[in-house]
Motif scaffolding. Structure first.
Motif, PDB file in Angstrom:
ATOM      1  N   THR A 177       0.849  -1.185   0.000  1.00  0.00           N
ATOM      2  CA  THR A 177       0.000   0.000   0.000  1.00  0.00           C
ATOM      3  C   THR A 177       0.890   1.241   0.000  1.00  0.00           C
ATOM      4  O   THR A 177       2.094   1.167   0.289  1.00  0.00           O
ATOM      5  CB  THR A 177      -0.889   0.024   1.249  1.00  0.00           C
ATOM      6  N   PHE A 178       0.292   2.387  -0.288  1.00  0.00           N
ATOM      7  CA  PHE A 178       1.067   3.630  -0.236  1.00  0.00           C
ATOM      8  C   PHE A 178       1.604   3.905   1.171  1.00  0.00           C
ATOM      9  O   PHE A 178       2.762   4.290   1.307  1.00  0.00           O
ATOM     10  CB  PHE A 178       0.251   4.814  -0.761  1.00  0.00           C
ATOM     11  N   PRO A 179       0.812   3.707   2.229  1.00  0.00           N
ATOM     12  CA  PRO A 179       1.380   3.921   3.570  1.00  0.00           C
ATOM     13  C   PRO A 179       2.568   2.999   3.869  1.00  0.00           C
ATOM     14  O   PRO A 179       3.546   3.421   4.495  1.00  0.00           O
ATOM     15  CB  PRO A 179       0.202   3.630   4.509  1.00  0.00           C
ATOM     16  N   LEU A 180       2.517   1.762   3.393  1.00  0.00           N
ATOM     17  CA  LEU A 180       3.642   0.844   3.605  1.00  0.00           C
ATOM     18  C   LEU A 180       4.867   1.334   2.837  1.00  0.00           C
ATOM     19  O   LEU A 180       5.987   1.346   3.371  1.00  0.00           O
ATOM     20  CB  LEU A 180       3.267  -0.577   3.183  1.00  0.00           C
ATOM     21  N   LEU A 181       4.680   1.756   1.593  1.00  0.00           N
ATOM     22  CA  LEU A 181       5.803   2.269   0.807  1.00  0.00           C
ATOM     23  C   LEU A 181       6.397   3.519   1.456  1.00  0.00           C
ATOM     24  O   LEU A 181       7.616   3.712   1.438  1.00  0.00           O
ATOM     25  CB  LEU A 181       5.364   2.566  -0.632  1.00  0.00           C
ATOM     26  N   GLU A 182       5.544   4.340   2.051  1.00  0.00           N
ATOM     27  CA  GLU A 182       6.034   5.526   2.759  1.00  0.00           C
ATOM     28  C   GLU A 182       6.903   5.125   3.952  1.00  0.00           C
ATOM     29  O   GLU A 182       7.960   5.720   4.197  1.00  0.00           O
ATOM     30  CB  GLU A 182       4.859   6.375   3.221  1.00  0.00           C
ATOM     31  N   ARG A 183       6.495   4.087   4.678  1.00  0.00           N
ATOM     32  CA  ARG A 183       7.288   3.601   5.818  1.00  0.00           C
ATOM     33  C   ARG A 183       8.635   3.044   5.354  1.00  0.00           C
ATOM     34  O   ARG A 183       9.670   3.257   6.009  1.00  0.00           O
ATOM     35  CB  ARG A 183       6.498   2.548   6.583  1.00  0.00           C
ATOM     36  N   ILE A 184       8.630   2.338   4.227  1.00  0.00           N
ATOM     37  CA  ILE A 184       9.879   1.788   3.667  1.00  0.00           C
ATOM     38  C   ILE A 184      10.810   2.940   3.277  1.00  0.00           C
ATOM     39  O   ILE A 184      12.005   2.931   3.608  1.00  0.00           O
ATOM     40  CB  ILE A 184       9.585   0.883   2.452  1.00  0.00           C
ATOM     41  N   ALA A 185      10.284   3.931   2.560  1.00  0.00           N
ATOM     42  CA  ALA A 185      11.104   5.076   2.145  1.00  0.00           C
ATOM     43  C   ALA A 185      11.660   5.811   3.350  1.00  0.00           C
ATOM     44  O   ALA A 185      12.836   6.190   3.373  1.00  0.00           O
ATOM     45  CB  ALA A 185      10.278   6.020   1.269  1.00  0.00           C
ATOM     46  N   GLN A 186      10.840   5.985   4.375  1.00  0.00           N
ATOM     47  CA  GLN A 186      11.295   6.658   5.591  1.00  0.00           C
ATOM     48  C   GLN A 186      12.401   5.856   6.279  1.00  0.00           C
ATOM     49  O   GLN A 186      13.392   6.413   6.748  1.00  0.00           O
ATOM     50  CB  GLN A 186      10.123   6.873   6.545  1.00  0.00           C
ATOM     51  N   ALA A 187      12.252   4.536   6.309  1.00  0.00           N
ATOM     52  CA  ALA A 187      13.277   3.679   6.918  1.00  0.00           C
ATOM     53  C   ALA A 187      14.606   3.812   6.180  1.00  0.00           C
ATOM     54  O   ALA A 187      15.671   3.792   6.798  1.00  0.00           O
ATOM     55  CB  ALA A 187      12.808   2.222   6.926  1.00  0.00           C
ATOM     56  N   PHE A 188      14.561   3.952   4.857  1.00  0.00           N
ATOM     57  CA  PHE A 188      15.776   4.120   4.062  1.00  0.00           C
ATOM     58  C   PHE A 188      16.302   5.554   4.131  1.00  0.00           C
ATOM     59  O   PHE A 188      17.444   5.811   3.758  1.00  0.00           O
ATOM     60  CB  PHE A 188      15.529   3.779   2.590  1.00  0.00           C
ATOM     61  N   GLY A 189      15.458   6.503   4.533  1.00  0.00           N
ATOM     62  CA  GLY A 189      15.852   7.906   4.477  1.00  0.00           C
ATOM     63  C   GLY A 189      15.990   8.369   3.042  1.00  0.00           C
ATOM     64  O   GLY A 189      16.808   9.229   2.725  1.00  0.00           O
ATOM     65  N   SER A 190      15.178   7.773   2.168  1.00  0.00           N
ATOM     66  CA  SER A 190      15.255   8.041   0.733  1.00  0.00           C
ATOM     67  C   SER A 190      13.877   8.376   0.189  1.00  0.00           C
ATOM     68  O   SER A 190      12.866   7.912   0.710  1.00  0.00           O
ATOM     69  CB  SER A 190      15.763   6.808  -0.020  1.00  0.00           C
ATOM     70  N   ALA A 191      13.855   9.141  -0.872  1.00  0.00           N
ATOM     71  CA  ALA A 191      12.612   9.374  -1.591  1.00  0.00           C
ATOM     72  C   ALA A 191      12.309   8.141  -2.433  1.00  0.00           C
ATOM     73  O   ALA A 191      13.220   7.496  -2.960  1.00  0.00           O
ATOM     74  CB  ALA A 191      12.743  10.592  -2.497  1.00  0.00           C
ATOM     75  N   LEU A 192      11.048   7.803  -2.531  1.00  0.00           N
ATOM     76  CA  LEU A 192      10.593   6.710  -3.393  1.00  0.00           C
ATOM     77  C   LEU A 192       9.590   7.308  -4.354  1.00  0.00           C
ATOM     78  O   LEU A 192       8.545   7.811  -3.941  1.00  0.00           O
ATOM     79  CB  LEU A 192       9.945   5.594  -2.579  1.00  0.00           C
ATOM     80  N   LEU A 193       9.928   7.289  -5.624  1.00  0.00           N
ATOM     81  CA  LEU A 193       9.064   7.847  -6.663  1.00  0.00           C
ATOM     82  C   LEU A 193       8.542   6.718  -7.540  1.00  0.00           C
ATOM     83  O   LEU A 193       9.325   5.903  -8.023  1.00  0.00           O
ATOM     84  CB  LEU A 193       9.848   8.844  -7.521  1.00  0.00           C
ATOM     85  N   VAL A 194       7.230   6.684  -7.726  1.00  0.00           N
ATOM     86  CA  VAL A 194       6.605   5.709  -8.611  1.00  0.00           C
ATOM     87  C   VAL A 194       5.882   6.507  -9.674  1.00  0.00           C
ATOM     88  O   VAL A 194       4.987   7.293  -9.376  1.00  0.00           O
ATOM     89  CB  VAL A 194       5.627   4.785  -7.862  1.00  0.00           C
ATOM     90  N   SER A 195       6.273   6.319 -10.921  1.00  0.00           N
ATOM     91  CA  SER A 195       5.710   7.063 -12.036  1.00  0.00           C
ATOM     92  C   SER A 195       5.068   6.091 -13.018  1.00  0.00           C
ATOM     93  O   SER A 195       5.652   5.057 -13.349  1.00  0.00           O
ATOM     94  CB  SER A 195       6.834   7.841 -12.727  1.00  0.00           C
ATOM     95  N   MET A 196       3.868   6.423 -13.481  1.00  0.00           N
ATOM     96  CA  MET A 196       3.178   5.602 -14.471  1.00  0.00           C
ATOM     97  C   MET A 196       3.001   6.432 -15.732  1.00  0.00           C
ATOM     98  O   MET A 196       2.403   7.503 -15.701  1.00  0.00           O
ATOM     99  CB  MET A 196       1.832   5.141 -13.929  1.00  0.00           C
ATOM    100  N   ASP A 197       3.517   5.923 -16.837  1.00  0.00           N
ATOM    101  CA  ASP A 197       3.484   6.624 -18.109  1.00  0.00           C
ATOM    102  C   ASP A 197       2.796   5.732 -19.133  1.00  0.00           C
ATOM    103  O   ASP A 197       3.334   4.670 -19.472  1.00  0.00           O
ATOM    104  CB  ASP A 197       4.912   6.949 -18.534  1.00  0.00           C
ATOM    105  N   PRO A 198       1.610   6.111 -19.623  1.00  0.00           N
ATOM    106  CA  PRO A 198       0.892   5.272 -20.587  1.00  0.00           C
ATOM    107  C   PRO A 198       1.778   4.875 -21.763  1.00  0.00           C
ATOM    108  O   PRO A 198       2.471   5.705 -22.343  1.00  0.00           O
ATOM    109  CB  PRO A 198      -0.264   6.168 -21.047  1.00  0.00           C
TER     110      PRO A 198
END
Length: 110
Positions: free
Chosen positions: A64-85
């Motif tokens: 989920t997005f909240p889980l991905l946010e927790r993972i990014a916070q744990a790494f101290g890194s930005a996590l960007l997910v981009s969808m391009d048709p």
């Protein structure tokens, strides 16, 4: 869809059929390896279990997005997910100030 880790010289056709959760899991696994963090430490920092991190890294669950946010916070890194048709999904981890830099790890589908 074909998925590839950009910049590693892999043949994108080798990733045919990879699901989004597998791409996200691979991105987490490879970023964790790059940072030298263990699954146990990532679990501790993100408030998850080591088993949950393993399932995530092996594409056994859709995060989920909240889980991905927790993972990014744990790494101290930005996590960007981009969808391009027509080009698929790009997953990028970047440390502080690294967003948009060519040395950020990018995982993309086309």
């Amino acid at each position: 869809m074909a998925w590839a880790h950009a910049g590693c010289g892999e043949n994108p056709d080798e990733r045919l059929g990879e699901r989004l959760e597998e791409t996200l899991g691979r991105a987490v696994r490879e970023w964790r390896g790059r940072t030298g963090m263990t699954q146990a430490r990532l679990a501790e920092l993100s408030g998850l279990t080591q088993a949950a991190i393993s399932r995530l890294e092996h594409g056994k669950c859709m995060p989920t997005f909240p889980l991905l946010e927790r993972i990014a916070q744990a790494f101290g890194s930005a996590l960007l997910v981009s969808m391009d048709p027509g080009r698929g999904v790009t997953v990028t981890f970047a440390g502080g100030g690294d967003i948009g830099r060519p040395d950020a790890d990018r995982y993309s589908g086309r």
